[in-house]
Design a protein around this motif. Structure first.
Motif, PDB file in Angstrom:
ATOM      1  N   VAL A  70       0.847  -1.187   0.000  1.00  0.00           N
ATOM      2  CA  VAL A  70       0.000   0.000   0.000  1.00  0.00           C
ATOM      3  C   VAL A  70       0.888   1.244   0.000  1.00  0.00           C
ATOM      4  O   VAL A  70       0.530   2.287  -0.527  1.00  0.00           O
ATOM      5  CB  VAL A  70      -0.923   0.004   1.243  1.00  0.00           C
ATOM      6  N   ARG A  71       2.071   1.064   0.563  1.00  0.00           N
ATOM      7  CA  ARG A  71       3.008   2.172   0.729  1.00  0.00           C
ATOM      8  C   ARG A  71       4.412   1.616   0.511  1.00  0.00           C
ATOM      9  O   ARG A  71       4.716   0.506   0.912  1.00  0.00           O
ATOM     10  CB  ARG A  71       2.832   2.724   2.140  1.00  0.00           C
ATOM     11  N   ASN A  72       5.286   2.409  -0.120  1.00  0.00           N
ATOM     12  CA  ASN A  72       6.614   1.928  -0.455  1.00  0.00           C
ATOM     13  C   ASN A  72       7.650   3.016  -0.179  1.00  0.00           C
ATOM     14  O   ASN A  72       7.317   4.201  -0.165  1.00  0.00           O
ATOM     15  CB  ASN A  72       6.655   1.540  -1.939  1.00  0.00           C
ATOM     16  N   LEU A  73       8.889   2.604   0.009  1.00  0.00           N
ATOM     17  CA  LEU A  73       9.993   3.541   0.207  1.00  0.00           C
ATOM     18  C   LEU A  73      10.674   3.767  -1.132  1.00  0.00           C
ATOM     19  O   LEU A  73      11.116   2.816  -1.786  1.00  0.00           O
ATOM     20  CB  LEU A  73      10.988   2.980   1.223  1.00  0.00           C
ATOM     21  N   ASP A  74      10.755   5.014  -1.572  1.00  0.00           N
ATOM     22  CA  ASP A  74      11.462   5.360  -2.804  1.00  0.00           C
ATOM     23  C   ASP A  74      12.945   5.387  -2.477  1.00  0.00           C
ATOM     24  O   ASP A  74      13.418   6.243  -1.727  1.00  0.00           O
ATOM     25  CB  ASP A  74      10.986   6.720  -3.312  1.00  0.00           C
ATOM     26  N   SER A  75      13.698   4.461  -3.043  1.00  0.00           N
ATOM     27  CA  SER A  75      15.121   4.323  -2.702  1.00  0.00           C
ATOM     28  C   SER A  75      15.959   5.495  -3.213  1.00  0.00           C
ATOM     29  O   SER A  75      17.044   5.753  -2.690  1.00  0.00           O
ATOM     30  CB  SER A  75      15.681   3.011  -3.247  1.00  0.00           C
ATOM     31  N   VAL A 117       6.165   6.587  -0.419  1.00  0.00           N
ATOM     32  CA  VAL A 117       5.219   6.887  -1.486  1.00  0.00           C
ATOM     33  C   VAL A 117       3.987   6.005  -1.293  1.00  0.00           C
ATOM     34  O   VAL A 117       4.117   4.791  -1.106  1.00  0.00           O
ATOM     35  CB  VAL A 117       5.853   6.596  -2.869  1.00  0.00           C
ATOM     36  N   ASN A 118       2.811   6.619  -1.325  1.00  0.00           N
ATOM     37  CA  ASN A 118       1.572   5.846  -1.231  1.00  0.00           C
ATOM     38  C   ASN A 118       1.265   5.250  -2.600  1.00  0.00           C
ATOM     39  O   ASN A 118       1.102   5.977  -3.581  1.00  0.00           O
ATOM     40  CB  ASN A 118       0.406   6.714  -0.767  1.00  0.00           C
ATOM     41  N   ILE A 119       1.182   3.924  -2.659  1.00  0.00           N
ATOM     42  CA  ILE A 119       0.835   3.237  -3.896  1.00  0.00           C
ATOM     43  C   ILE A 119      -0.682   3.259  -4.074  1.00  0.00           C
ATOM     44  O   ILE A 119      -1.186   3.483  -5.165  1.00  0.00           O
ATOM     45  CB  ILE A 119       1.367   1.789  -3.874  1.00  0.00           C
ATOM     46  N   PHE A 120      -1.395   3.013  -2.986  1.00  0.00           N
ATOM     47  CA  PHE A 120      -2.850   3.086  -2.968  1.00  0.00           C
ATOM     48  C   PHE A 120      -3.249   4.236  -2.060  1.00  0.00           C
ATOM     49  O   PHE A 120      -2.734   4.361  -0.954  1.00  0.00           O
ATOM     50  CB  PHE A 120      -3.467   1.787  -2.430  1.00  0.00           C
ATOM     51  N   GLU A 121      -4.185   5.059  -2.534  1.00  0.00           N
ATOM     52  CA  GLU A 121      -4.687   6.162  -1.725  1.00  0.00           C
ATOM     53  C   GLU A 121      -6.060   6.537  -2.258  1.00  0.00           C
ATOM     54  O   GLU A 121      -6.247   6.690  -3.458  1.00  0.00           O
ATOM     55  CB  GLU A 121      -3.718   7.342  -1.830  1.00  0.00           C
ATOM     56  N   GLY A 122      -7.041   6.620  -1.374  1.00  0.00           N
ATOM     57  CA  GLY A 122      -8.389   6.977  -1.797  1.00  0.00           C
ATOM     58  C   GLY A 122      -9.300   5.771  -1.894  1.00  0.00           C
ATOM     59  O   GLY A 122      -9.091   4.761  -1.224  1.00  0.00           O
ATOM     60  N   GLU A 123     -10.295   5.866  -2.764  1.00  0.00           N
ATOM     61  CA  GLU A 123     -11.321   4.831  -2.882  1.00  0.00           C
ATOM     62  C   GLU A 123     -11.070   3.931  -4.091  1.00  0.00           C
ATOM     63  O   GLU A 123     -10.755   4.420  -5.176  1.00  0.00           O
ATOM     64  CB  GLU A 123     -12.694   5.488  -3.003  1.00  0.00           C
ATOM     65  N   TYR A 124     -11.244   2.620  -3.885  1.00  0.00           N
ATOM     66  CA  TYR A 124     -11.044   1.621  -4.932  1.00  0.00           C
ATOM     67  C   TYR A 124     -12.204   0.638  -4.919  1.00  0.00           C
ATOM     68  O   TYR A 124     -12.770   0.343  -3.869  1.00  0.00           O
ATOM     69  CB  TYR A 124      -9.740   0.848  -4.717  1.00  0.00           C
ATOM     70  N   THR A 125     -12.510   0.118  -6.087  1.00  0.00           N
ATOM     71  CA  THR A 125     -13.447  -0.990  -6.198  1.00  0.00           C
ATOM     72  C   THR A 125     -12.609  -2.254  -6.308  1.00  0.00           C
ATOM     73  O   THR A 125     -11.672  -2.317  -7.113  1.00  0.00           O
ATOM     74  CB  THR A 125     -14.333  -0.846  -7.450  1.00  0.00           C
ATOM     75  N   VAL A 126     -12.923  -3.242  -5.479  1.00  0.00           N
ATOM     76  CA  VAL A 126     -12.210  -4.515  -5.488  1.00  0.00           C
ATOM     77  C   VAL A 126     -13.191  -5.591  -5.945  1.00  0.00           C
ATOM     78  O   VAL A 126     -14.266  -5.742  -5.364  1.00  0.00           O
ATOM     79  CB  VAL A 126     -11.652  -4.864  -4.089  1.00  0.00           C
ATOM     80  N   LYS A 127     -12.809  -6.315  -7.011  1.00  0.00           N
ATOM     81  CA  LYS A 127     -13.634  -7.408  -7.526  1.00  0.00           C
ATOM     82  C   LYS A 127     -12.879  -8.712  -7.282  1.00  0.00           C
ATOM     83  O   LYS A 127     -11.712  -8.831  -7.645  1.00  0.00           O
ATOM     84  CB  LYS A 127     -13.912  -7.233  -9.016  1.00  0.00           C
TER      85      LYS A 127
END
Length: 140
Positions: free
Chosen positions: A107-112, A118-128
């Motif tokens: 969901v979150r990663n370190l930029d080397s 850095v947030n990879i996921f942020e906000g609203e998502y639809t998951v199927k």
């Protein structure tokens, strides 16, 4: 409705409620579960949930997991993430012997290069979530 369908429906709802991060900074709300017969023996169970990742999230991992339930061997679970109508991330995971599954994602990663998170996921998502199950429809 027959008992088998009710069991599938409850297992699907439990699976959808398991989408998140520990602690529960990320939440998912189930929207719908549909079961579509494929043939006389199997059906496709589609679960749709809304996942929300807050802007101030500090945890690196999220997960999607399903509770033990009936399943059809040799068919993986397909998990799709959408931001609006745009596809963001797809995954395929194997079902365990008890019918449960789990997919862990960043969901979150370190930029080397910059040393910043850095947030990879942020906000609203639809998951199927798509899972092949034994057919519970007596009409097919």
């Amino acid at each position: 409705m027959n008992l088998k369908f009710n069991v599938f429906l409850m297992a699907s709802i439990i699976a959808v409620l398991s989408i998140g991060v520990i602690p529960t900074e990320i939440s998912a709300q189930p929207n719908e579960v549909t079961i579509t017969p494929i043939n006389e023996e199997i059906s496709l169970e589609k679960t749709v949930a809304t996942m929300y990742v807050p802007e101030d999230n500090t945890l690196p991992w999220g997960f999607v997991k399903g509770a033990p339930s009936e399943y059809v061997e040799r068919f993986p679970v397909i998990i799709q993430f959408y931001s609006g109508e745009d596809p963001v991330h797809f995954a395929q995971v194997d079902v365990k012997g008890d019918g449960s599954y789990e997919y862990k994602f960043r969901v979150r990663n370190l930029d080397s290069t910059t040393g910043e998170f850095v947030n990879i996921f942020e906000g609203e998502y639809t998951v199927k979530i798509f899972k092949v199950i034994p057919n519970s429809n007596d009409i097919v």
